[in-house]
Write a protein that holds these residues in place. Structure first.
Motif, mmCIF file in Angstrom:
data_model
loop_
_atom_site.group_PDB
_atom_site.id
_atom_site.type_symbol
_atom_site.label_atom_id
_atom_site.label_comp_id
_atom_site.label_asym_id
_atom_site.label_seq_id
_atom_site.Cartn_x
_atom_site.Cartn_y
_atom_site.Cartn_z
ATOM 1 N N ASP A 252 0.944 -1.230 -0.115
ATOM 2 C CA ASP A 252 -0.114 0.030 -0.207
ATOM 3 C C ASP A 252 0.756 1.366 -0.025
ATOM 4 O OD1 ASP A 252 -2.171 -1.678 0.038
ATOM 5 O OD2 ASP A 252 -2.681 -1.343 2.085
ATOM 6 N N THR A 253 1.872 1.031 0.628
ATOM 7 C CA THR A 253 2.695 2.428 0.973
ATOM 8 C C THR A 253 3.585 2.872 -0.412
ATOM 9 O OG1 THR A 253 3.280 2.045 3.181
ATOM 10 C CG2 THR A 253 4.608 3.637 2.107
ATOM 11 N N LEU A 254 4.119 1.639 -1.110
ATOM 12 C CA LEU A 254 4.772 1.844 -2.389
ATOM 13 C C LEU A 254 3.854 2.108 -3.528
ATOM 14 C CD1 LEU A 254 7.382 -0.831 -2.318
ATOM 15 C CD2 LEU A 254 7.751 1.586 -1.900
ATOM 16 N N LEU A 255 2.607 1.703 -3.394
ATOM 17 C CA LEU A 255 1.534 2.172 -4.671
ATOM 18 C C LEU A 255 1.253 3.752 -4.266
ATOM 19 C CD1 LEU A 255 -0.857 -0.902 -5.112
ATOM 20 C CD2 LEU A 255 0.728 0.104 -6.619
ATOM 21 N N GLN A 256 1.221 4.028 -3.031
ATOM 22 C CA GLN A 256 0.823 5.457 -2.978
ATOM 23 C C GLN A 256 1.831 6.469 -3.413
ATOM 24 O OE1 GLN A 256 -0.231 6.085 1.191
ATOM 25 N NE2 GLN A 256 -1.982 5.014 0.907
ATOM 26 N N LEU A 257 3.202 5.943 -3.306
ATOM 27 C CA LEU A 257 4.309 6.620 -3.729
ATOM 28 C C LEU A 257 4.826 6.669 -5.196
ATOM 29 C CD1 LEU A 257 6.817 5.731 -0.675
ATOM 30 C CD2 LEU A 257 5.488 7.759 -1.132
ATOM 31 N N TRP A 315 14.878 -9.340 10.303
ATOM 32 C CA TRP A 315 15.451 -8.861 9.137
ATOM 33 C C TRP A 315 14.821 -9.921 7.940
ATOM 34 C CZ3 TRP A 315 17.467 -5.030 7.940
ATOM 35 C CH2 TRP A 315 18.513 -4.241 8.684
ATOM 36 N N LYS A 316 14.230 -11.207 8.505
ATOM 37 C CA LYS A 316 13.898 -11.978 7.478
ATOM 38 C C LYS A 316 12.395 -11.686 7.362
ATOM 39 C CE LYS A 316 13.513 -15.910 4.894
ATOM 40 N NZ LYS A 316 14.285 -15.864 3.709
ATOM 41 N N LEU A 317 11.451 -11.114 8.124
ATOM 42 C CA LEU A 317 10.374 -10.445 8.070
ATOM 43 C C LEU A 317 10.327 -9.250 7.191
ATOM 44 C CD1 LEU A 317 7.839 -9.789 11.102
ATOM 45 C CD2 LEU A 317 8.042 -8.151 9.199
ATOM 46 N N ILE A 318 11.399 -8.477 7.479
ATOM 47 C CA ILE A 318 11.540 -7.509 6.471
ATOM 48 C C ILE A 318 11.703 -7.791 5.023
ATOM 49 C CG2 ILE A 318 12.917 -5.160 5.968
ATOM 50 C CD1 ILE A 318 13.259 -5.062 9.084
ATOM 51 N N TYR A 319 12.733 -8.776 4.777
ATOM 52 C CA TYR A 319 12.831 -9.041 3.608
ATOM 53 C C TYR A 319 11.600 -9.720 2.735
ATOM 54 C CZ TYR A 319 18.221 -8.906 3.207
ATOM 55 O OH TYR A 319 19.548 -8.224 3.070
ATOM 56 N N THR A 320 10.879 -10.502 3.537
ATOM 57 C CA THR A 320 9.824 -11.036 2.952
ATOM 58 C C THR A 320 8.710 -10.310 2.787
ATOM 59 O OG1 THR A 320 10.651 -13.173 4.250
ATOM 60 C CG2 THR A 320 8.500 -13.291 2.975
ATOM 61 N N ALA A 321 8.676 -9.271 3.533
ATOM 62 C CA ALA A 321 7.565 -8.367 3.434
ATOM 63 C C ALA A 321 7.798 -7.536 2.191
ATOM 64 C CB ALA A 321 7.409 -7.286 4.628
ATOM 65 N N ILE A 322 8.992 -7.118 2.012
ATOM 66 C CA ILE A 322 9.382 -6.298 0.731
ATOM 67 C C ILE A 322 9.193 -7.558 -0.512
ATOM 68 C CG2 ILE A 322 11.094 -5.377 -0.482
ATOM 69 C CD1 ILE A 322 12.307 -4.667 2.315
ATOM 70 N N THR A 323 9.645 -8.437 -0.498
ATOM 71 C CA THR A 323 9.639 -9.261 -1.708
ATOM 72 C C THR A 323 8.232 -9.663 -2.182
ATOM 73 O OG1 THR A 323 11.617 -10.403 -0.825
ATOM 74 C CG2 THR A 323 9.989 -11.661 -2.489
ATOM 75 N N LEU A 324 7.283 -10.017 -1.083
ATOM 76 C CA LEU A 324 5.924 -10.365 -1.689
ATOM 77 C C LEU A 324 5.148 -9.109 -1.697
ATOM 78 C CD1 LEU A 324 5.279 -13.250 1.116
ATOM 79 C CD2 LEU A 324 5.854 -13.516 -1.341
ATOM 80 N N GLY A 325 5.320 -8.129 -1.016
ATOM 81 C CA GLY A 325 4.653 -6.909 -1.116
ATOM 82 C C GLY A 325 4.890 -5.997 -2.497
ATOM 83 N N THR A 326 6.001 -6.559 -3.054
ATOM 84 C CA THR A 326 6.309 -5.706 -4.372
ATOM 85 C C THR A 326 6.183 -6.530 -5.597
ATOM 86 O OG1 THR A 326 8.581 -6.355 -4.199
ATOM 87 C CG2 THR A 326 8.179 -3.979 -3.194
ATOM 88 N N GLY A 327 5.392 -7.571 -5.285
ATOM 89 C CA GLY A 327 4.801 -8.246 -6.487
ATOM 90 C C GLY A 327 5.664 -9.687 -6.880
#
Length: 441
Positions: A252-257, A315-327
């Motif tokens: 949601d954040t990256l789509l807004q930006l 760190w794994k949480l952040i990496y995975t959230a970025i990976t899946l959250g960006t498609g």
């Protein structure tokens, strides 16, 4: 006798229908696991592939844009179709998710494999359902069996796959009419994967004395150890909640930006590359099961003293959230295993508790909280680690389940029965406000 004959016909009919579905799912999952392992180890030998992650992300985006259609919804589409058949599960979902998940891992994206296996199972089950010309009620059952086959085959846990498929559809309710088809599907798919020569990672809990002497009496379950397990499990549940929210927050954040959807995977890939260069190690890329170099932090290493850093789980949480959250594509479960086992390792060091036991508890409990499937995860603990610590598995999974909130990683999962009577995600804020008002807090 007429009732028994009707039951026999029902069992015989579903056995004949489910076995070919499970063999097909198991075979495709075996191919998927082989390709996934090859892709990950190919990147190990060619670490420069990480720098092509943004390009891989654009490729995945274009594949779904051109050929994906409704398949983009992934697991949620299958859950929706089980709730209300109608739109159908596209045939192209299985090959698309297989190819794009391998691409994600081959170039270093942090994702899992369960989502891919479940989508393979749902897609093939829907295909067979069309060939069998099934009615709406039977179509729900065969789709559920497809989920059980995919999940059971990808982790080598057929009984867990059975209960997961029944439990994940709606919080607080299990449809027992699909129990036998799911069990057959899970078992046959798992045997099929083994027949293709694919082996699963083995995990081990050290011998642990969990008993305690209490005023001259020996307790098989130590009180202090149980308290440590409950406290840790509450933390596991909160981390599950944080993970589910983080993926949506990133998207949601990256789509807004950015406003333009194809820029998301480029941005996600660049962030992953930047974080890896900043940390100076590739430990949080890909599945996190096999070690890229001696001493790497993996799920396997987290079962040993010193096998994880204090914030490996974050760190794994952040990496995975970025990976899946960006498609990028893949599942969430194996990263949840990584997050849970490394967090369990850190909590064990903090509480002076058995490391391998707490790594195992985190492994299943974070997954239980994120998917709202505590029964399936308890059984997973028994299937993966043995039944000696079944009580701790159950305590961990059900505690994490209650502390993870009503939502989870699957948006289409419905709330059949609230975790706490009368409290759902829609009225929880009102309830809390009334409590604070009553006691003037």
């Amino acid at each position: 006798m007429s009732k028994q004959f009707t039951l026999f016909k029902y069992l015989f009919r579903w056995t004949l229908m489910v076995i070919p579905v499970a063999i097909a799912v198991g075979s495709m999952v075996a191919l998927f696991l082989w390709l996934l392992k090859w892709g990950i180890h190919y990147r190990f030998k060619h670490p420069w592939l990480l720098y092509l992650l943004p390009v891989a992300g654009i490729s995945i985006h274009l594949l779904y844009k051109l050929y994906g259609q409704s398949a983009e919804k992934g697991n949620n589409l299958i859950i929706d179709e089980i709730h209300q058949p109608g739109a159908g599960v596209p045939k192209r979902m299985a090959p698309l998710i297989l190819i794009t998940t391998v691409i994600t891992h081959m170039f270093g994206g942090s994702a899992g494999r369960e989502g891919s296996a479940v989508q393979i199972g749902g897609s093939l089950a829907n295909l067979f359902g069309g060939w069998f010309k099934l009615q709406e009620t039977d179509k729900k059952v065969i789709l559920t069996a497809g989920v059980a086959a995919g999940f059971g085959a990808v982790f080598g846990t057929p009984l867990t796959g059975t209960i997961f498929a029944l439990e994940v559809i709606a919080i607080g309710r299990i449809q027992y009419n699909a129990l036998l088809p799911c069990l057959i599907a899970g078992l046959v798919a798992d045997v099929t994967v083994s027949a293709w020569g694919i082996h699963h990672t083995q995990y081990h809990i050290d011998v642990v004395n969990t008993g305690q002497d209490f005023y001259g009496h020996h307790l098989h379950t130590g009180i202090w150890l149980l308290i440590k397990v409950i406290i840790s499990s509450a933390i596991f549940g909160l981390v599950s909640y944080a993970f589910a929210k983080a993926v949506h927050l990133v998207k949601d954040t990256l789509l807004q930006l950015l406003k333009i959807s194809w820029l998301l995977p480029i941005c996600g890939g660049l962030i992953i590359i930047g974080l890896t260069l900043l940390l100076g190690k590739p430990d949080y890329l890909s599945l996190g099961v096999d070690a890229e170099y001696p001493g790497a932090i993996t799920i396997v290493s987290s079962f040993q003293h010193g096998g994880a850093a204090a914030f490996s789980w974050l760190w794994k949480l952040i990496y995975t959230a970025i990976t899946l959250g960006t498609g990028f594509k893949g599942g969430e479960v194996t990263p949840l295993f990584y997050i849970g086992s490394t967090l369990g390792n850190s909590l064990a060091e903090l509480f002076n508790a058995p490391v391998s036991l707490f790594a195992a508890l985190g492994f299943i409990a974070v997954f239980a909280g994120a998917t709202n499937t505590p029964m399936a995860c308890t059984i997973m603990g028994i299937e993966l680690f043995g039944g000696e610590h079944a009580l701790f598995f159950a305590v961990a999974c059900f505690t994490a389940y209650f502390f993870s909130g009503e939502s989870g990683i699957y948006g289409s999962q419905r709330v059949a029965i609230p975790k706490i009577d009368g409290i759902t995600s829609s009225n929880a804020k009102k309830y809390v406000a009334r409590v604070f008002s009553k006691y003037k807090l």
